[in-house]
Design a protein around this motif. Structure first.
Motif, PDB file in Angstrom:
ATOM      1  N   LYS A 130      18.145   8.090  -4.138  1.00 49.71           N
ATOM      2  CA  LYS A 130      17.382   8.654  -3.027  1.00 49.71           C
ATOM      3  C   LYS A 130      15.959   8.089  -3.010  1.00 49.71           C
ATOM      4  O   LYS A 130      15.385   7.794  -4.054  1.00 49.71           O
ATOM      5  CB  LYS A 130      17.335  10.176  -3.133  1.00 49.71           C
ATOM      6  N   PRO A 131      15.364   7.957  -1.814  1.00 52.56           N
ATOM      7  CA  PRO A 131      13.962   7.509  -1.746  1.00 52.56           C
ATOM      8  C   PRO A 131      13.039   8.520  -2.423  1.00 52.56           C
ATOM      9  O   PRO A 131      13.235   9.730  -2.293  1.00 52.56           O
ATOM     10  CB  PRO A 131      13.693   7.424  -0.244  1.00 52.56           C
ATOM     11  N   LEU A 132      12.040   8.009  -3.136  1.00 57.54           N
ATOM     12  CA  LEU A 132      11.100   8.876  -3.836  1.00 57.54           C
ATOM     13  C   LEU A 132       9.695   8.773  -3.253  1.00 57.54           C
ATOM     14  O   LEU A 132       8.964   9.753  -3.193  1.00 57.54           O
ATOM     15  CB  LEU A 132      11.076   8.510  -5.325  1.00 57.54           C
ATOM     16  N   TYR A 133       9.304   7.593  -2.818  1.00 51.94           N
ATOM     17  CA  TYR A 133       8.015   7.398  -2.145  1.00 51.94           C
ATOM     18  C   TYR A 133       8.143   6.176  -1.248  1.00 51.94           C
ATOM     19  O   TYR A 133       9.201   5.535  -1.198  1.00 51.94           O
ATOM     20  CB  TYR A 133       6.870   7.246  -3.151  1.00 51.94           C
TER      21      TYR A 133
ATOM     22  N   GLY B 141      14.713  14.224 -12.752  1.00 50.61           N
ATOM     23  CA  GLY B 141      13.391  14.712 -13.124  1.00 50.61           C
ATOM     24  C   GLY B 141      12.753  15.541 -12.030  1.00 50.61           C
ATOM     25  O   GLY B 141      13.362  15.834 -10.998  1.00 50.61           O
ATOM     26  N   ARG B 142      11.513  15.878 -12.312  1.00 47.21           N
ATOM     27  CA  ARG B 142      10.731  16.719 -11.411  1.00 47.21           C
ATOM     28  C   ARG B 142       9.308  16.162 -11.373  1.00 47.21           C
ATOM     29  O   ARG B 142       8.707  15.913 -12.417  1.00 47.21           O
ATOM     30  CB  ARG B 142      10.712  18.161 -11.929  1.00 47.21           C
ATOM     31  N   VAL B 143       8.776  15.946 -10.187  1.00 48.63           N
ATOM     32  CA  VAL B 143       7.409  15.428 -10.064  1.00 48.63           C
ATOM     33  C   VAL B 143       6.438  16.528 -10.465  1.00 48.63           C
ATOM     34  O   VAL B 143       6.414  17.608  -9.870  1.00 48.63           O
ATOM     35  CB  VAL B 143       7.134  14.960  -8.626  1.00 48.63           C
ATOM     36  N   SER B 144       5.651  16.252 -11.511  1.00 52.12           N
ATOM     37  CA  SER B 144       4.766  17.283 -12.046  1.00 52.12           C
ATOM     38  C   SER B 144       3.305  17.108 -11.628  1.00 52.12           C
ATOM     39  O   SER B 144       2.553  18.083 -11.596  1.00 52.12           O
ATOM     40  CB  SER B 144       4.841  17.305 -13.573  1.00 52.12           C
ATOM     41  N   ALA B 145       2.886  15.892 -11.312  1.00 49.36           N
ATOM     42  CA  ALA B 145       1.480  15.660 -10.932  1.00 49.36           C
ATOM     43  C   ALA B 145       1.374  14.317 -10.222  1.00 49.36           C
ATOM     44  O   ALA B 145       2.134  13.382 -10.502  1.00 49.36           O
ATOM     45  CB  ALA B 145       0.578  15.687 -12.158  1.00 49.36           C
ATOM     46  N   LEU B 146       0.440  14.232  -9.296  1.00 47.68           N
ATOM     47  CA  LEU B 146       0.179  12.980  -8.581  1.00 47.68           C
ATOM     48  C   LEU B 146      -1.036  12.300  -9.188  1.00 47.68           C
ATOM     49  O   LEU B 146      -2.043  12.943  -9.484  1.00 47.68           O
ATOM     50  CB  LEU B 146      -0.066  13.247  -7.098  1.00 47.68           C
ATOM     51  N   THR B 147      -0.914  10.990  -9.359  1.00 55.46           N
ATOM     52  CA  THR B 147      -2.024  10.189  -9.881  1.00 55.46           C
ATOM     53  C   THR B 147      -2.674   9.377  -8.769  1.00 55.46           C
ATOM     54  O   THR B 147      -3.890   9.280  -8.691  1.00 55.46           O
ATOM     55  CB  THR B 147      -1.530   9.242 -10.980  1.00 55.46           C
ATOM     56  N   ALA B 148      -1.838   8.792  -7.912  1.00 55.89           N
ATOM     57  CA  ALA B 148      -2.348   7.953  -6.822  1.00 55.89           C
ATOM     58  C   ALA B 148      -2.594   8.778  -5.574  1.00 55.89           C
ATOM     59  O   ALA B 148      -2.179   9.945  -5.473  1.00 55.89           O
ATOM     60  CB  ALA B 148      -1.360   6.844  -6.528  1.00 55.89           C
TER      61      ALA B 148
ATOM     62  N   ILE C 146       0.844  -1.189   0.000  1.00 57.39           N
ATOM     63  CA  ILE C 146       0.000   0.000   0.000  1.00 57.39           C
ATOM     64  C   ILE C 146       0.882   1.242   0.000  1.00 57.39           C
ATOM     65  O   ILE C 146       1.895   1.306   0.711  1.00 57.39           O
ATOM     66  CB  ILE C 146      -0.915   0.004   1.248  1.00 57.39           C
ATOM     67  N   VAL C 147       0.501   2.215  -0.789  1.00 58.33           N
ATOM     68  CA  VAL C 147       1.239   3.475  -0.843  1.00 58.33           C
ATOM     69  C   VAL C 147       1.030   4.221   0.470  1.00 58.33           C
ATOM     70  O   VAL C 147      -0.103   4.534   0.851  1.00 58.33           O
ATOM     71  CB  VAL C 147       0.782   4.345  -2.024  1.00 58.33           C
ATOM     72  N   THR C 148       2.136   4.510   1.167  1.00 57.28           N
ATOM     73  CA  THR C 148       2.028   5.203   2.453  1.00 57.28           C
ATOM     74  C   THR C 148       2.651   6.608   2.426  1.00 57.28           C
ATOM     75  O   THR C 148       2.476   7.369   3.381  1.00 57.28           O
ATOM     76  CB  THR C 148       2.713   4.377   3.559  1.00 57.28           C
ATOM     77  N   GLN C 149       3.379   6.933   1.357  1.00 57.21           N
ATOM     78  CA  GLN C 149       3.920   8.286   1.214  1.00 57.21           C
ATOM     79  C   GLN C 149       4.169   8.566  -0.264  1.00 57.21           C
ATOM     80  O   GLN C 149       4.691   7.707  -0.979  1.00 57.21           O
ATOM     81  CB  GLN C 149       5.217   8.450   2.005  1.00 57.21           C
ATOM     82  N   LEU C 150       3.802   9.772  -0.686  1.00 54.39           N
ATOM     83  CA  LEU C 150       4.016  10.201  -2.062  1.00 54.39           C
ATOM     84  C   LEU C 150       4.862  11.473  -2.071  1.00 54.39           C
ATOM     85  O   LEU C 150       4.830  12.253  -1.114  1.00 54.39           O
ATOM     86  CB  LEU C 150       2.677  10.480  -2.754  1.00 54.39           C
ATOM     87  N   PRO C 151       5.605  11.704  -3.142  1.00 55.48           N
ATOM     88  CA  PRO C 151       6.402  12.934  -3.217  1.00 55.48           C
ATOM     89  C   PRO C 151       5.507  14.141  -3.438  1.00 55.48           C
ATOM     90  O   PRO C 151       4.369  14.031  -3.909  1.00 55.48           O
ATOM     91  CB  PRO C 151       7.320  12.694  -4.413  1.00 55.48           C
ATOM     92  N   LYS C 152       6.013  15.324  -3.122  1.00 54.74           N
ATOM     93  CA  LYS C 152       5.280  16.551  -3.393  1.00 54.74           C
ATOM     94  C   LYS C 152       5.470  16.960  -4.847  1.00 54.74           C
ATOM     95  O   LYS C 152       6.509  16.680  -5.457  1.00 54.74           O
ATOM     96  CB  LYS C 152       5.775  17.670  -2.473  1.00 54.74           C
ATOM     97  N   VAL C 153       4.454  17.626  -5.400  1.00 50.41           N
ATOM     98  CA  VAL C 153       4.595  18.170  -6.745  1.00 50.41           C
ATOM     99  C   VAL C 153       5.720  19.204  -6.747  1.00 50.41           C
ATOM    100  O   VAL C 153       5.776  20.077  -5.883  1.00 50.41           O
ATOM    101  CB  VAL C 153       3.270  18.807  -7.215  1.00 50.41           C
ATOM    102  N   GLY C 154       6.610  19.073  -7.699  1.00 51.14           N
ATOM    103  CA  GLY C 154       7.777  19.952  -7.760  1.00 51.14           C
ATOM    104  C   GLY C 154       9.017  19.341  -7.160  1.00 51.14           C
ATOM    105  O   GLY C 154      10.108  19.898  -7.300  1.00 51.14           O
ATOM    106  N   ALA C 155       8.875  18.182  -6.477  1.00 49.63           N
ATOM    107  CA  ALA C 155      10.032  17.535  -5.867  1.00 49.63           C
ATOM    108  C   ALA C 155      10.996  17.057  -6.947  1.00 49.63           C
ATOM    109  O   ALA C 155      10.594  16.608  -8.020  1.00 49.63           O
ATOM    110  CB  ALA C 155       9.596  16.365  -5.000  1.00 49.63           C
ATOM    111  N   THR C 156      12.290  17.115  -6.650  1.00 52.59           N
ATOM    112  CA  THR C 156      13.319  16.688  -7.593  1.00 52.59           C
ATOM    113  C   THR C 156      13.606  15.205  -7.416  1.00 52.59           C
ATOM    114  O   THR C 156      13.732  14.710  -6.287  1.00 52.59           O
ATOM    115  CB  THR C 156      14.617  17.489  -7.382  1.00 52.59           C
TER     116      THR C 156
END
Length: 331
Positions: free
Chosen positions: A88-91, A176-183, A73-83
């Motif tokens: 490194k851990p991403l989620y 890269g750069r996180v641009s949008a969250l889907t989950a 189960i997804v328990t943490q997601l990156p913020k939009v704009g995160a590098t």
């Protein structure tokens, strides 16, 4: 004596006229007719460029969807704009970190036994070497040996992980750069999670295929921002035909670095042929001749035939005229 009387009469009439003028001050004398003025331009040398402005969108380019794998189960997601950074851990899934590796081959098996070979092994060795966990193998870097296993264990210990598996690592093609969250938190890990774009700002310009023929990768362009300021850019890619039909489209991407905005509608100036230091006059100075071709009109009213070249920015290249000549033009 008769002559004297006539003179007196003329003086009397003149005096009467003066008196009439004084008696009716509201009557003004007719204004003098103004001579028509001419708008004049000088034949000068200038640089002309065949350019066009096309609408585009400033952003970070097309995004790539990141999918998770394995159970959990997804328990943490990156913020939009995160590098997105290598190693490194991403989620997090089940509150365990999922780390990033760069490459072109996703992890499809646990890499924990000596003797395994493949592109995923070579990719892991390259990533660890760049991160400072060198395994010192000169050749056959696609073989999982004890040296590479030792480097993996040291890296995992620093991350507080026990094993490297497809569920604990995601492979992307670069920073890269996180641009949008889907989950959302609580979603299954094996699904679309978020979108990652490049870190550099780009302008995406859709062009008709017929207009894209003169656009070349590496060409310099100018990007006009909503504020009116212009920043330099370079054509990064020219796509293939994206649509069939009457007006097939091609997507052109332009790399920009000086834009302070993250997203905006912009205008891109593409420059084609350039003519350096040619004789020019305003387009309004051209006079079409009955027999064909053009002329310019000198200030004395005479016409001087000219040979025209490139038209750009309200100017036209002319030949057969001397530099510095004054010619009549439209206001």
């Amino acid at each position: 004596m008769r002559a004297v009387k006539v003179s007196v009469a003329v003086l009397a009439l003149a005096a009467a006229g003066f008196g009439a003028t004084r008696a009716f001050p509201g009557r003004a004398a007719p204004a003098p007719v103004a001579k028509p003025s001419l708008t004049v331009a000088t034949v000068t040398r200038a640089d002309l460029a065949d350019s066009r402005m096309m609408p585009g969108t400033l952003g970070y380019g097309a995004g790539v969807t990141v999918r998770g794998s394995g159970a959990g189960i997804v328990t943490q997601l990156p913020k939009v704009g995160a590098t997105v950074r290598r190693g490194k851990p991403l989620y997090r899934v089940d509150d365990q970190p999922v780390v990033v590796l760069f490459g072109g081959t996703p992890l499809f098996r646990p890499l924990d036994k000596p003797g395994l070979t493949g592109r995923d092994v070579a990719e892991l060795r390259d990533n660890l070497t760049i991160m400072g966990y060198a395994s010192h193998r000169v050749r056959d870097n696609d073989v999982l040996d004890n040296g590479l296993l030792a480097a993996v264990h040291k890296w995992l210990k620093d991350l507080d992980l026990d094993v490297l598996s497809p569920a604990r690592a995601v492979v992307l093609d670069g920073p890269g750069r996180v641009s949008a969250l889907t989950a959302r938190l609580g979603d299954p890990a094996a699904g679309d999670l978020f979108t990652v774009t490049g870190t550099g700002k780009v302008v995406t310009v859709p062009l008709d295929a017929s207009d894209a023929g003169g656009v070349r990768v590496g060409a310099a362009v100018s990007v006009q921002l909503p504020s009116g300021d212009a920043v330099p850019g370079v054509v990064g890619s020219v796509g293939t035909v994206a649509e069939a039909g009457e007006t097939p489209k091609v997507t052109v991407t332009v790399k920009v670095s000086a834009a302070k905005l993250d997203a905006a509608a912009v205008q891109v100036r593409f420059t084609g042929q350039v003519r350096k230091q040619v004789l020019t006059v305003p387009v309004g100075a051209l006079v079409a001749l009955r027999e064909g071709g053009y002329a310019v009109q000198k200030t004395d009213g005479s016409l001087l035939p000219v040979k025209t070249g490139m038209f750009a920015d309200g100017l036209v290249e002319v030949d057969l005229v001397p530099e510095g000549l004054e010619v009549v033009t439209t206001p």
